[in-house]
Design a protein around this motif. Structure first.
Motif, PDB file in Angstrom:
ATOM      1  N   ASN A   1       0.836  -1.193   0.000  1.00 22.36           N
ATOM      2  CA  ASN A   1       0.000   0.000   0.000  1.00 22.36           C
ATOM      3  C   ASN A   1       0.878   1.253   0.000  1.00 22.36           C
ATOM      4  N   LEU A   2       0.880   1.951  -1.113  1.00 24.00           N
ATOM      5  CA  LEU A   2       1.774   3.103  -1.240  1.00 24.00           C
ATOM      6  C   LEU A   2       1.345   4.254  -0.323  1.00 24.00           C
ATOM      7  N   PHE A   3       0.077   4.226   0.112  1.00 25.69           N
ATOM      8  CA  PHE A   3      -0.380   5.232   1.075  1.00 25.69           C
ATOM      9  C   PHE A   3       0.482   5.178   2.339  1.00 25.69           C
ATOM     10  N   ASP A   4       0.842   3.976   2.732  1.00 28.23           N
ATOM     11  CA  ASP A   4       1.633   3.788   3.953  1.00 28.23           C
ATOM     12  C   ASP A   4       3.125   4.022   3.733  1.00 28.23           C
ATOM     13  N   GLN A   5       3.519   4.387   2.519  1.00 26.48           N
ATOM     14  CA  GLN A   5       4.941   4.615   2.231  1.00 26.48           C
ATOM     15  C   GLN A   5       5.219   6.097   1.989  1.00 26.48           C
ATOM     16  N   ASN A   6       4.228   6.916   2.341  1.00 25.99           N
ATOM     17  CA  ASN A   6       4.382   8.370   2.226  1.00 25.99           C
ATOM     18  C   ASN A   6       3.899   9.023   3.517  1.00 25.99           C
ATOM     19  N   ARG A   7       4.349  10.246   3.741  1.00 28.14           N
ATOM     20  CA  ARG A   7       3.906  10.991   4.916  1.00 28.14           C
ATOM     21  C   ARG A   7       2.394  11.170   4.911  1.00 28.14           C
ATOM     22  N   SER A   8       1.835  11.347   6.107  1.00 27.16           N
ATOM     23  CA  SER A   8       0.392  11.581   6.227  1.00 27.16           C
ATOM     24  C   SER A   8       0.074  13.075   6.180  1.00 27.16           C
ATOM     25  N   PHE A   9       1.087  13.893   5.896  1.00 28.00           N
ATOM     26  CA  PHE A   9       0.882  15.331   5.734  1.00 28.00           C
ATOM     27  C   PHE A   9       1.899  15.832   4.711  1.00 28.00           C
ATOM     28  N   GLY A  10       1.752  17.080   4.297  1.00 27.90           N
ATOM     29  CA  GLY A  10       2.662  17.603   3.288  1.00 27.90           C
ATOM     30  C   GLY A  10       1.942  17.793   1.966  1.00 27.90           C
ATOM     31  N   PRO A  11       2.669  18.080   0.898  1.00 33.09           N
ATOM     32  CA  PRO A  11       2.031  18.475  -0.366  1.00 33.09           C
ATOM     33  C   PRO A  11       1.314  17.334  -1.089  1.00 33.09           C
ATOM     34  N   VAL A  12       1.635  16.099  -0.747  1.00 36.76           N
ATOM     35  CA  VAL A  12       1.072  14.950  -1.455  1.00 36.76           C
ATOM     36  C   VAL A  12       0.713  13.865  -0.454  1.00 36.76           C
ATOM     37  N   ARG A  13      -0.064  12.876  -0.904  1.00 42.18           N
ATOM     38  CA  ARG A  13      -0.301  11.658  -0.136  1.00 42.18           C
ATOM     39  C   ARG A  13       0.078  10.480  -1.016  1.00 42.18           C
ATOM     40  N   GLY A  14       0.412   9.356  -0.396  1.00 39.95           N
ATOM     41  CA  GLY A  14       0.564   8.134  -1.167  1.00 39.95           C
ATOM     42  C   GLY A  14      -0.807   7.674  -1.622  1.00 39.95           C
ATOM     43  N   ILE A  15      -0.861   7.090  -2.823  1.00 35.64           N
ATOM     44  CA  ILE A  15      -2.144   6.560  -3.269  1.00 35.64           C
ATOM     45  C   ILE A  15      -2.392   5.220  -2.602  1.00 35.64           C
ATOM     46  N   LYS A  16      -3.674   4.885  -2.432  1.00 33.58           N
ATOM     47  CA  LYS A  16      -4.002   3.605  -1.805  1.00 33.58           C
ATOM     48  C   LYS A  16      -3.932   2.522  -2.859  1.00 33.58           C
ATOM     49  N   THR A  17      -3.049   1.579  -2.647  1.00 33.28           N
ATOM     50  CA  THR A  17      -2.945   0.458  -3.577  1.00 33.28           C
ATOM     51  C   THR A  17      -3.161  -0.814  -2.784  1.00 33.28           C
ATOM     52  N   GLY A  18      -3.654  -1.833  -3.474  1.00 29.16           N
ATOM     53  CA  GLY A  18      -4.022  -3.073  -2.782  1.00 29.16           C
ATOM     54  C   GLY A  18      -2.875  -4.033  -2.732  1.00 29.16           C
ATOM     55  N   GLY A  19      -3.214  -5.279  -2.714  1.00 28.81           N
ATOM     56  CA  GLY A  19      -2.184  -6.298  -2.731  1.00 28.81           C
ATOM     57  C   GLY A  19      -1.789  -6.706  -1.349  1.00 28.81           C
ATOM     58  N   ALA A  20      -1.897  -8.004  -1.104  1.00 28.06           N
ATOM     59  CA  ALA A  20      -1.473  -8.511   0.192  1.00 28.06           C
ATOM     60  C   ALA A  20       0.042  -8.530   0.268  1.00 28.06           C
ATOM     61  N   ALA A  21       0.672  -8.534  -0.906  1.00 27.94           N
ATOM     62  CA  ALA A  21       2.136  -8.632  -0.941  1.00 27.94           C
ATOM     63  C   ALA A  21       2.750  -7.286  -0.601  1.00 27.94           C
ATOM     64  N   ALA A  22       2.471  -6.838   0.601  1.00 28.62           N
ATOM     65  CA  ALA A  22       3.020  -5.555   1.018  1.00 28.62           C
ATOM     66  C   ALA A  22       4.534  -5.621   1.007  1.00 28.62           C
TER      67      ALA A  22
END
Lengths: 449, 352
Positions: free
Chosen positions: B237-258
């Protein structure tokens, strides 16, 4: 559509302001059912986010002082060795699934998508190990210098860490990039974010002794010994050949310091070679031996791996220099822009041949370019940060950066690079990176030829 | 003039006569290496065979050693693609004649093996001697290194089955290496002198030339490829690979193969650390098969057998083959009994 969490700190408008023009028209026509729904949605949002203040009053984070403003904080030295904020847990080294099958001979990538400036925090420095890493006892570590012929040195010598750290030292900022960085992308787009496309890249201030000083101390015969072998103390005892000219330039360091502290074990504690501008594999970690010789060595990592396959079936051997390259890190693949409006587009540029002279950015896939603002002072063979303002109008865009170094070499396109090297080279991919922004604000990895 | 100021004067003069450091010898730093020390560490073997130790080994002996020390990762015939890319395969009799592996240019090779790439036999000897076997590098004697190399050369059909490789004939075998003419140094990426001046390559001349065009540089934007859907989801999940604040967010991607977060490197002393230190984790996962079975599979099979601990301890110590397939488990005679017992008890209790 991009699913972006609500932006904090923005004041929520009163529910009637949620309506679009069409909806206002519908209300005018007597349809009020969805107006009620709008109110319900707004109420629901307020309940799930109790900190949200009513628009008329202001932001609850201002109106009500948070606990960190109204209670006692923690004393000194709670964490004798400091740690990043608990809110920064997303930005860590990560592996690329399926890239390798054995963790001891693998890679972890640095999270470039969230980093600032040019220095890589030591805990986020990318890793590449060939046979696992060790935390070596510095009291038992030795550096030996000898010759492939005994006559190539007046005296083969052994140094302890105590002795090396008594010698005159220098501190310099240099980038290190794995030769295989961006190697997954030679044929086509393969990975989603800049962490995986460009994350085998880091930059630190290194402190150590110029190797030239040690070779002088051993009385090397520079007329005959024109090649240098470096060897590690790990199980792989990894070896690479480098030219004596680089050592004579004074740039090659036997380093123990990294960003003000000792090297991290994953980066070669207590001693590594620093070979500015050259791919990471030559920066031998856990350095235990230097041999001067009259011929190159064709070691495993210069005769089986780290050789670049050309379309005609020949492999290029002893490719070492990391040519001029750049990448936009914000915004980058796998991210989404919050909204239309102003952004500071920011990225990194570097060259193994010297200083960065200029970085241009395109927002239309390379038709038009604008020069960026380069953050100085620009250092030799170091990461260089560039920035440029951009107002996103909500329309699709393709962002690219193109670096030029002091030799006037201009970073090439994928089309130009493939014309010469094909698509199976694995190593030394320095093509221009493209990020496509779609209307939803999602940024994705594409290749423009 | 006091003695003190006179010595300052002398230092100043020394500094004035040399542009760099005022010392030509760093007194008290370093000492001469003894011949035994140089011999112990100087193990490199060059393409001209400088550094090659004396010795010899037969293909037959090589097969024995290979099956004991190498096959668990590389497969009995050096063909395995499970842990590392294959050693053997992709070369032909014709390649041995020409010195060029044809598959590299024709595109017929599904995968490059070690023998399709390597031009110099010294490279393989040097590497086996310095880094193999995987979990016990530098443990092989020169004769066994020759033997293993002879076996590999036989698998690649370069030498016959009754061949004995030695320091005397290795230069002759070099002339049969299938890709011996497959390397070029004609490039600009060697940071030293050019070949014309005793170094390597063309002296730093780049092979591509872009120009710094700024306006209307082309008429169309040709996109070569975009991110495939499976690749979008293959890194967690790319959402969890980016900061939760700032100019952008990670997009939510699926896949169990984190994308696995690289484990924090604790210098711990638990059984998992012991297994890692002992090299077990190169072939066994806690919850997955790698080369050998996962520890969860071992536990499931043995948990109800009363003598399981003793039997597994023996397998760890002496190795084994056949229970989980044909790839043998190598013996681990160098491990302490107490450590083996700790590991076995841990595995049987669920490896947690």
């Amino acid at each position: 559509m991009v699913d972006i969490v609500k932006q904090p700190g923005r004041l929520r408008r009163a529910p009637e302001n949620f309506l679009s023009e069409a909806e206002v028209k519908a209300v005018g026509e007597g349809r009020r059912d969805f107006l009620r729904k709008s109110f319900l949605t707004a109420a629901g949002a307020a309940m799930t986010a109790p900190m949200l203040a009513r628009a008329s009053e202001g932001d609850a984070n201002i109106l009500q002082n948070p606990e960190w403003t109204t209670t006692l904080g923690q004393p000194v030295a709670v964490r004798p060795y400091g740690l990043p904020s608990k809110h920064e847990s997303q930005l860590v080294r990560r592996e690329s699934p399926g890239l390798t099958r054995v963790g001891a001979a693998s890679v972890s990538f640095a999270p470039l998508q969230g980093m600032f400036g040019i220095i890589t925090p030591s805990g986020l420095h990318f890793e590449r190990h060939h046979q696992g890493w060790y935390d070596i006892d510095p009291a038992r570590h030795r550096l030996m210098i000898n010759g492939s012929e005994p006559a190539f040195v007046k005296q083969a010598k052994v140094y302890t860490m105590d002795e090396l750290m008594r010698l005159p030292s220098v501190s310099r900022i240099h980038f290190i990039e794995c030769g295989a960085n961006t190697g997954l992308e030679w044929g086509n787009v393969a990975v989603p974010t800049v962490q995986y496309t460009h994350g085998m890249l880091s930059c630190s201030e290194f402190t150590g002794v110029p190797l030239k000083l040690l070779l002088d101390d051993c009385g090397v015969d520079y007329r005959k010994a024109r090649f240098v072998l470096a060897e590690g103390a790990d199980g792989s005892s990894m070896t690479r050949t480098m030219p004596m000219e680089m050592v004579e330039s004074g740039e090659v360091l036997v380093a123990y310091g990294q960003n003000g502290e000792m090297l991290r074990p994953e980066n070669g504690y207590p001693l590594r070679l620093v070979v500015p501008g050259v791919q990471g594999v030559s920066w031998v970690k856990w350095l235990r031996r230097i041999e001067v010789g009259d011929k190159p060595y064709a070691t495993k990592d210069e005769a089986v791996h780290y050789i670049d396959l050309l379309p005609n079936g020949q492999h290029r051997q002893y490719t070492s220099v990391q040519e001029c390259k750049s990448v936009i890190t914000t915004p980058s693949g796998g991210q989404a822009l919050l909204d239309k409006g102003f952004y500071n587009v920011s990225g990194l540029a570097w060259s193994g041949r010297g200083r960065i002279k200029q970085v241009d950015v395109s927002f239309d896939g390379g038709i038009n370019w604008q020069a960026t603002r380069i953050e100085g002072p620009v250092q030799n063979k170091s990461l260089t940060r560039f920035n440029i303002g951009w107002v996103w109008d909500g329309k699709p865009a393709i962002l690219q950066s193109r670096a030029i170094d002091e030799t006037a070499y201009v970073q090439p396109t994928y089309g130009q690079l493939r014309l010469v090297r094909g698509t199976k080279s694995i190593y030394h991919n320095n093509a221009i990176q493209s990020w496509k922004v779609d209307e939803s604000g999602e940024v994705s990895n594409v290749q423009v030829l | 003039m006091s003695r003190f100021s006179r010595s300052i004067l002398v230092l100043a003069l020394a500094g004035a006569t040399s542009a760099g450091f005022a010392f030509d010898h760093y007194k008290g730093i370093g000492r001469q290496a003894t011949p035994a020390e140089v011999k112990a560490w100087d193990i490199d073997v060059r393409p001209d065979f400088k550094g090659l130790p004396k010795g010899s080994g037969t293909v037959d002996r090589g097969q024995e050693v290979f099956e004991e020390k190498c096959a668990s990762c590389h497969g009995t015939f050096g063909e395995s693609n499970e842990v590392f890319t294959p050693l053997i395969g992709g070369t032909t009799k014709d390649d041995i004649k020409t010195g060029h592996v044809k598959g590299l240019s024709s595109g017929d090779l599904p995968q490059r093996t070690t023998f399709t790439k390597v031009a110099t036999i010294s490279t393989i000897f040097d590497y086996i001697q310095r880094a193999m076997p995987w979990t016990a590098p530098k443990s092989m004697k020169p004769d066994d290194t020759y033997a293993v190399l002879a076996y590999m050369l036989n698998l690649a059909e370069i030498v016959p089955a009754d061949f004995t490789l030695s320091d005397k004939n290795i230069a002759e075998v070099q002339k049969l290496m299938p890709n011996r003419h497959g390397m070029t140094t004609d490039h600009g990426m060697w940071p030293g002198a050019s070949a014309a001046k005793g170094g390597i390559g063309n002296g730093g001349k780049p092979d591509v030339k872009n120009t710094a065009c700024m306006k209307n540089c082309k008429t169309e934007v040709r996109i070569g490829s975009g991110l495939p859907d499976y690749a979008r989801d293959a890194h967690g999940n790319l959402f969890d690979q980016n900061r939760s604040f700032g100019p952008v967010r990670g997009i939510k991607t699926g896949g169990a193969a984190a994308a696995p977060v690289v484990a924090t490197a604790n210098a711990g002393s638990g059984p998992l650390d012991l297994a890692t230190r002992s090299g077990c984790m190169a072939c066994h996962g806690v919850n997955n098969k790698i080369v050998g079975p996962g520890y969860n599979e071992v536990q499931a099979r043995y948990k109800d057998q009363p003598d399981a601990a003793a039997r597994l301890a023996l397998k760890v110590k002496n190795g084994g083959q056949g229970v989980w397939g044909s790839v043998p488990m190598p013996p681990n005679g160098e491990m302490k009994d107490a450590d083996i017992n700790t590991l076995v008890a841990w595995i049987l209790s669920g490896a947690r």
